[in-house]
Design a protein around this motif. Structure first.
Motif, PDB file in Angstrom:
ATOM      1  N   GLY A 104       5.802  12.443  15.410  1.00  0.00           N
ATOM      2  CA  GLY A 104       5.661  11.002  15.300  1.00  0.00           C
ATOM      3  C   GLY A 104       5.724  10.635  13.828  1.00  0.00           C
ATOM      4  O   GLY A 104       5.192  11.347  12.976  1.00  0.00           O
ATOM      5  N   PHE A 105       6.421   9.556  13.528  1.00  0.00           N
ATOM      6  CA  PHE A 105       6.579   9.164  12.134  1.00  0.00           C
ATOM      7  C   PHE A 105       6.958   7.700  12.072  1.00  0.00           C
ATOM      8  O   PHE A 105       7.880   7.259  12.764  1.00  0.00           O
ATOM      9  N   PHE A 106       6.214   6.949  11.287  1.00  0.00           N
ATOM     10  CA  PHE A 106       6.525   5.551  11.024  1.00  0.00           C
ATOM     11  C   PHE A 106       6.506   5.344   9.523  1.00  0.00           C
ATOM     12  O   PHE A 106       5.488   5.583   8.876  1.00  0.00           O
ATOM     13  N   GLU A 107       7.639   4.946   8.985  1.00  0.00           N
ATOM     14  CA  GLU A 107       7.703   4.624   7.562  1.00  0.00           C
ATOM     15  C   GLU A 107       7.803   3.110   7.468  1.00  0.00           C
ATOM     16  O   GLU A 107       8.695   2.501   8.048  1.00  0.00           O
ATOM     17  N   LYS A 108       6.853   2.530   6.735  1.00  0.00           N
ATOM     18  CA  LYS A 108       6.751   1.077   6.641  1.00  0.00           C
ATOM     19  C   LYS A 108       6.935   0.648   5.188  1.00  0.00           C
ATOM     20  O   LYS A 108       6.234   1.140   4.305  1.00  0.00           O
ATOM     21  N   GLU A 109       7.877  -0.243   4.964  1.00  0.00           N
ATOM     22  CA  GLU A 109       8.077  -0.788   3.627  1.00  0.00           C
ATOM     23  C   GLU A 109       6.940  -1.760   3.321  1.00  0.00           C
ATOM     24  O   GLU A 109       6.656  -2.655   4.110  1.00  0.00           O
ATOM     25  N   ILE A 110       6.304  -1.589   2.158  1.00  0.00           N
ATOM     26  CA  ILE A 110       5.200  -2.477   1.785  1.00  0.00           C
ATOM     27  C   ILE A 110       5.522  -3.338   0.561  1.00  0.00           C
ATOM     28  O   ILE A 110       4.792  -4.284   0.267  1.00  0.00           O
ATOM     29  N   HIS A 111       6.593  -3.008  -0.142  1.00  0.00           N
ATOM     30  CA  HIS A 111       7.005  -3.812  -1.297  1.00  0.00           C
ATOM     31  C   HIS A 111       8.464  -3.475  -1.622  1.00  0.00           C
ATOM     32  O   HIS A 111       8.893  -2.337  -1.420  1.00  0.00           O
ATOM     33  N   ILE A 171       1.505   5.347  -7.681  1.00  0.00           N
ATOM     34  CA  ILE A 171       2.458   4.238  -7.658  1.00  0.00           C
ATOM     35  C   ILE A 171       1.920   3.125  -8.561  1.00  0.00           C
ATOM     36  O   ILE A 171       0.776   2.690  -8.394  1.00  0.00           O
ATOM     37  N   PRO A 172       2.729   2.664  -9.523  1.00  0.00           N
ATOM     38  CA  PRO A 172       2.266   1.584 -10.403  1.00  0.00           C
ATOM     39  C   PRO A 172       1.994   0.302  -9.619  1.00  0.00           C
ATOM     40  O   PRO A 172       2.650   0.032  -8.603  1.00  0.00           O
ATOM     41  N   GLU A 173       1.046  -0.481 -10.076  1.00  0.00           N
ATOM     42  CA  GLU A 173       0.645  -1.724  -9.402  1.00  0.00           C
ATOM     43  C   GLU A 173       1.821  -2.656  -9.145  1.00  0.00           C
ATOM     44  O   GLU A 173       1.861  -3.326  -8.121  1.00  0.00           O
ATOM     45  N   TYR A 174       2.772  -2.725 -10.084  1.00  0.00           N
ATOM     46  CA  TYR A 174       3.881  -3.660  -9.909  1.00  0.00           C
ATOM     47  C   TYR A 174       4.841  -3.248  -8.799  1.00  0.00           C
ATOM     48  O   TYR A 174       5.731  -4.030  -8.434  1.00  0.00           O
ATOM     49  N   TYR A 175       4.682  -2.051  -8.237  1.00  0.00           N
ATOM     50  CA  TYR A 175       5.475  -1.637  -7.075  1.00  0.00           C
ATOM     51  C   TYR A 175       4.654  -1.656  -5.793  1.00  0.00           C
ATOM     52  O   TYR A 175       5.044  -1.069  -4.788  1.00  0.00           O
ATOM     53  N   LEU A 176       3.513  -2.333  -5.834  1.00  0.00           N
ATOM     54  CA  LEU A 176       2.649  -2.474  -4.661  1.00  0.00           C
ATOM     55  C   LEU A 176       2.584  -3.950  -4.276  1.00  0.00           C
ATOM     56  O   LEU A 176       2.885  -4.831  -5.097  1.00  0.00           O
ATOM     57  N   PRO A 177       2.182  -4.230  -3.036  1.00  0.00           N
ATOM     58  CA  PRO A 177       2.077  -5.647  -2.616  1.00  0.00           C
ATOM     59  C   PRO A 177       1.108  -6.402  -3.523  1.00  0.00           C
ATOM     60  O   PRO A 177       0.090  -5.845  -3.959  1.00  0.00           O
ATOM     61  N   LYS A 178       1.438  -7.647  -3.792  1.00  0.00           N
ATOM     62  CA  LYS A 178       0.557  -8.497  -4.602  1.00  0.00           C
ATOM     63  C   LYS A 178      -0.658  -8.886  -3.774  1.00  0.00           C
ATOM     64  O   LYS A 178      -0.548  -9.197  -2.603  1.00  0.00           O
ATOM     65  N   LYS A 179      -1.813  -8.814  -4.402  1.00  0.00           N
ATOM     66  CA  LYS A 179      -3.076  -9.126  -3.673  1.00  0.00           C
ATOM     67  C   LYS A 179      -3.405 -10.576  -3.741  1.00  0.00           C
ATOM     68  O   LYS A 179      -3.023 -11.339  -4.492  1.00  0.00           O
TER      69      LYS A 179
END
Length: 179
Positions: A104-111, A171-179
């Motif tokens: 089982g594998f789910f890859e989800k784009e977050i940013h 992962i640098p903050e700028y490549y993560l979803p904005k809070k």
């Protein structure tokens, strides 16, 4: 009379089998999957994702890639050396396809960060990976660097070059979803 009926039945069976074979030969229409850059990226994530035991549409997976395209994972080997491996879409299916289905594998784009110039695009796509759609915490995160080409008719994946997040390589903050 019996011969005539037998011949008619034989012809009907032959026509039915031939019709079924032609239906099987018709390739699926994946044109909507590659019409836009967004559809292409979403299809890339969706096609490798699925619950344990769920088959993947490897025909669609291969359709996303321009002939000669590469999938390039990078990371440290057991000796701590940074390595890359170059795979064709077929190589990826052979090396990872069975594992994806068995576990089982789910890859989800977050940013996503996209740079486009003319007919080329570079996408930095941050992902989280889960074993099941119901999992709350990812077992892995990383960044896919995806290069694409628009030939005027559709988007093609040219390369996917990725690395997983590690304790030493967050992962640098700028490549993560904005809070």
């Amino acid at each position: 009379m019996k011969k005539t009926i037998a011949i008619i039945l034989l012809c009907m069976v032959t026509l039915s089998v031939t019709s079924q074979e032609k239906e099987k030969e018709q390739p699926k229409d994946y044109s909507e999957n590659v019409k836009t850059l967004d559809n292409t990226i979403k299809s890339l994530y969706a096609v490798i994702s699925g619950e344990r035991g769920a088959p993947r549409d490897w025909e669609l997976f291969k359709f996303l890639f321009k002939p000669g395209a590469k999938l390039i994972p990078s990371g440290k080997n057991k000796d701590g050396e940074l390595k890359v491996r170059y795979m064709s879409p077929d190589d990826y299916v052979k090396s990872s396809g069975k594992w994806l289905v068995e576990n089982g594998f789910f890859e989800k784009e977050i940013h996503r960060e996209v740079d486009t110039f003319g007919n080329i695009a570079q996408v930095f796509s941050t992902y989280e990976a889960f074993y099941s759609r119901d999992d709350k915490k990812p077992f892995m995160r990383g960044i896919n660097s995806i290069q694409l080409l628009n030939d005027g008719k559709r988007w093609w994946v040219i390369n996917i070059y990725w690395t997983q997040e590690t304790n030493e390589n967050r992962i640098p903050e700028y490549y993560l979803p904005k809070k």
